[in-house]
Design a protein around this motif. Structure first.
Motif, mmCIF file in Angstrom:
data_model
loop_
_atom_site.group_PDB
_atom_site.id
_atom_site.type_symbol
_atom_site.label_atom_id
_atom_site.label_comp_id
_atom_site.label_asym_id
_atom_site.label_seq_id
_atom_site.Cartn_x
_atom_site.Cartn_y
_atom_site.Cartn_z
ATOM 1 N N GLY A 227 0.780 14.237 0.564
ATOM 2 C CA GLY A 227 1.308 15.044 1.616
ATOM 3 C C GLY A 227 0.817 15.153 2.765
ATOM 4 N N ILE A 228 0.025 14.115 3.136
ATOM 5 C CA ILE A 228 -0.915 13.937 4.468
ATOM 6 C C ILE A 228 -0.098 13.106 5.385
ATOM 7 N N ASP A 229 -0.559 12.936 6.495
ATOM 8 C CA ASP A 229 0.069 11.786 7.675
ATOM 9 C C ASP A 229 -1.304 11.366 8.470
ATOM 10 N N ASN A 230 -2.425 11.419 8.150
ATOM 11 C CA ASN A 230 -3.679 11.148 8.669
ATOM 12 C C ASN A 230 -4.448 10.029 8.701
ATOM 13 N N ILE A 231 -3.981 9.247 7.521
ATOM 14 C CA ILE A 231 -4.776 7.809 7.439
ATOM 15 C C ILE A 231 -4.411 6.877 8.265
ATOM 16 N N LEU A 232 -5.036 6.615 9.417
ATOM 17 C CA LEU A 232 -4.750 5.830 10.430
ATOM 18 C C LEU A 232 -4.784 4.299 10.104
ATOM 19 N N ALA A 258 -0.302 -5.799 1.115
ATOM 20 C CA ALA A 258 -0.355 -4.704 0.172
ATOM 21 C C ALA A 258 -0.209 -3.539 0.853
ATOM 22 N N ILE A 259 -1.050 -3.061 2.125
ATOM 23 C CA ILE A 259 -0.723 -2.026 2.677
ATOM 24 C C ILE A 259 0.552 -1.733 2.926
ATOM 25 N N LYS A 260 1.191 -2.702 3.684
ATOM 26 C CA LYS A 260 2.557 -2.452 3.919
ATOM 27 C C LYS A 260 3.716 -2.131 2.709
ATOM 28 N N SER A 261 3.223 -2.700 1.693
ATOM 29 C CA SER A 261 4.227 -2.536 0.384
ATOM 30 C C SER A 261 4.405 -1.088 0.071
ATOM 31 N N ILE A 266 0.318 2.509 8.252
ATOM 32 C CA ILE A 266 -0.937 2.268 8.244
ATOM 33 C C ILE A 266 -1.382 1.168 8.801
ATOM 34 N N ILE A 267 -2.263 1.077 9.739
ATOM 35 C CA ILE A 267 -2.895 -0.020 10.344
ATOM 36 C C ILE A 267 -4.002 -0.906 9.598
ATOM 37 N N ALA A 268 -3.810 -2.154 9.631
ATOM 38 C CA ALA A 268 -4.719 -3.125 8.915
ATOM 39 C C ALA A 268 -6.068 -3.311 9.881
ATOM 40 N N VAL A 269 -7.315 -2.704 9.248
ATOM 41 C CA VAL A 269 -8.456 -2.806 9.995
ATOM 42 C C VAL A 269 -9.093 -4.155 9.398
ATOM 43 N N VAL A 270 -9.648 -5.042 10.145
ATOM 44 C CA VAL A 270 -9.984 -6.229 9.580
ATOM 45 C C VAL A 270 -11.577 -6.628 10.481
ATOM 46 N N GLN A 271 -12.488 -6.757 9.591
ATOM 47 C CA GLN A 271 -13.939 -6.878 10.178
ATOM 48 C C GLN A 271 -13.861 -8.265 10.263
ATOM 49 N N GLY A 272 -15.057 -9.067 11.051
ATOM 50 C CA GLY A 272 -15.317 -10.325 11.361
ATOM 51 C C GLY A 272 -16.148 -10.821 10.025
ATOM 52 N N VAL A 273 -16.587 -12.020 10.253
ATOM 53 C CA VAL A 273 -17.665 -12.914 9.170
ATOM 54 C C VAL A 273 -18.871 -12.844 9.752
ATOM 55 N N SER A 274 -19.565 -13.911 9.436
ATOM 56 C CA SER A 274 -21.108 -13.930 10.021
ATOM 57 C C SER A 274 -21.413 -15.193 10.749
ATOM 58 N N GLY A 275 -22.605 -15.580 10.782
ATOM 59 C CA GLY A 275 -22.828 -16.787 11.351
ATOM 60 C C GLY A 275 -23.129 -17.852 10.055
#
Length: 490
Positions: A227-232, A258-261, A266-275
């Motif tokens: 019952g919350i709405d703060n998971i951005l 999977a999030i959208k389902s 909720i926004i998908a937050v995506v990190q990068g990779v490496s070298g």
């Protein structure tokens, strides 16, 4: 998938074989959390909002030498050593102080989501460190997670919930979903937390794409359940450095689906990779270079988005935030931090540079040093902001007086040849803050709120010193210098 792991995107990239641009929108109606396509800013209820926050770690697993293999799932680490500080107290302080935080990035592990998992059982013996039942009245880690989210909601704080590892036993070491030893810290000097007996590839901690996506769906369903709405946002996976960008972009798209389902807000937050990434058909630390621009400018784990140029991610822009992690010498001395003009130091980094008694070239007053680091950040992720993508720095921070570090005293010996009084990491942190201001790319979650992070310290001070270890677990006040630095990000 070229790595032969069978857990992800297939064939070096299959969701975008034609190199189509990242789609603008998912055509969903306006919602609680979206990204403004005109400027890349997060919109909350249709209003552009700066993400100002910090990382509150603990529920992804704390190293515990007294109970090897049972890394603690204990939020706030040891901060509840007395009853004088509660979660609510800290939340109120973060929002009302000069920090003016509105967001907490909260890393968790798969075990955190399992209320019956023994690693998160607070009733067992031996008890988790400093588990004060008055200040911390939970039966297990999952109950702590739920209450934390509710308290954040009540205190006006948004949460970016991040899956930090494939197992709390392995923590930050992993580079992919089903990673296995050898780990990069296996040969690291003066380091106690080596986990060569643990793996995400098999056994009780076995993890794979299906389990990961199930965890993502569970996380995305929490707002409705509680019952919350703060998971951005949901940060799909922490520092996936063993994947190529194409592999990770495909997996990240599955994370978004999977999030959208479960939740369309909720926004998908995506990190990068490496070298580098794991060599196709290889395993462990068998690595192949990953394109990242200038070869003399190493990306940190999670920092490299260079592949977006040629393999655009297929998550809609209005539901996507890229989230680089970048650090200075307190976490790892990259070769671009080292004085390359010094004899015998060209190309050296970290322990090898220390052994060669190399100097460092990190000063705000040096235009060449500033230009070098700005080029690093521009090439690896700054270009995304220029292209109007949402960019939230997910992690940056460090021990201000590095190499002096009360929690890692061996560092001072290793770098004893450096001039006394130089605050190299503090210079680096301020250079990065200057860069964010210059780029108008001021969304961030600083690492960390907690002061027990060994190579970064926290926004709060800590009573612990190397001479007086009895202070472990006792927070002192907010670090005035760090507060003032973060206050510059407006």
């Amino acid at each position: 998938m070229p790595t032969g792991t069978g857990v992800g995107g297939g064939g070096g990239g299959t969701t975008n074989p034609n190199g189509d641009p990242t789609p603008a929108t998912d055509d969903s109606p306006p919602g609680k959390f979206r990204v403004n396509p005109e400027n890349g800013r997060v919109m909350i209820d249709g209003v552009d909002t700066q993400v100002r926050g910090g990382n509150w770690f603990g529920l992804e697993g704390q190293d515990d030498l007294e109970r090897p293999g049972a890394m603690e799932l204990f939020i706030g680490s040891m901060s509840w050593v007395t009853t004088t500080r509660t979660i609510a107290d800290t939340m109120k302080e973060l929002t009302s102080s000069d920090l003016k935080f509105n967001t907490i990035r909260l890393p968790i592990a798969p075990q955190t989501l399992d209320a019956a998992h023994p690693d998160g059982d607070y009733t067992k013996t031996p008890k988790l460190k400093n588990n004060n039942p008055t200040a911390y009245p939970y039966a297990n880690a999952y109950a702590a997670l739920e209450d934390f989210l509710k308290q954040a909601d009540a205190n006006g704080l948004y949460v970016i919930l991040g899956l930090h590892s494939c197992s709390n036993h392995i923590g930050w070491r992993k580079g992919k979903l089903d990673d296995a030893p050898p780990w990069v810290d296996s040969s690291r000097e003066n380091y106690d937390y080596k986990k060569d007996n643990y793996t995400c590839a098999s056994g009780e901690d076995a993890y794979n794409k299906e389990k990961w996506l199930a965890n993502i769906r569970t996380m995305a369903a929490l707002p409705k359940k509680l019952g919350i709405d703060n998971i951005l946002g949901i940060d799909c996976f922490n520092e996936p450095w063993k994947y190529s960008w194409a592999e990770w972009a495909d997996l990240a798209k599955e994370c978004y689906d999977a999030i959208k389902s479960q939740n369309d807000d909720i926004i998908a937050v995506v990190q990068g990779v490496s070298g580098s990434h794991q060599t196709p058909g290889g395993s462990g630390l068998d690595l192949t270079p990953e394109p990242h621009g200038d070869e003399n400018l190493n990306p940190n784990w999670g920092e490299n988005f260079y592949g977006q140029h040629t393999y655009p991610i297929q998550i809609p822009r209005n539901r996507l935030c890229f989230s680089p992690h970048t650090y200075g010498p307190a976490v790892f001395v990259q070769k671009q931090h080292v004085d390359q003009s010094q004899a015998g130091c060209a190309g050296l980094e970290d322990e090898a540079a220390a052994a060669a008694k190399c100097g460092l070239d990190i000063e705000r007053s040096n235009p060449d040093a500033v230009a070098r680091l700005e080029k690093q950040w521009d090439e690896h992720f700054g270009f995304l902001h220029d292209e109007k993508f949402c960019v939230i720095t997910g992690e940056y921070g460090g021990v201000k007086d590095w190499p002096k570090n009360e929690m890692e005293p061996a560092l001072a010996q290793m770098w004893a040849h450096l001039p006394a009084g130089k605050r190299y990491d503090w210079e680096w942190q301020n250079m990065y803050t200057d860069y964010l201001i210059k780029k108008k790319m001021t969304d961030f979650t600083y690492w960390s709120i907690n002061p027990e992070s060994g190579d970064t310290g926290g926004i709060y001070g800590h009573k612990y010193t190397d001479a007086d270890k009895t202070g472990w677990g006792t927070w002192t006040g907010l670090d005035t210098e760090k507060v003032q630095m973060l206050a510059r990000l407006k």
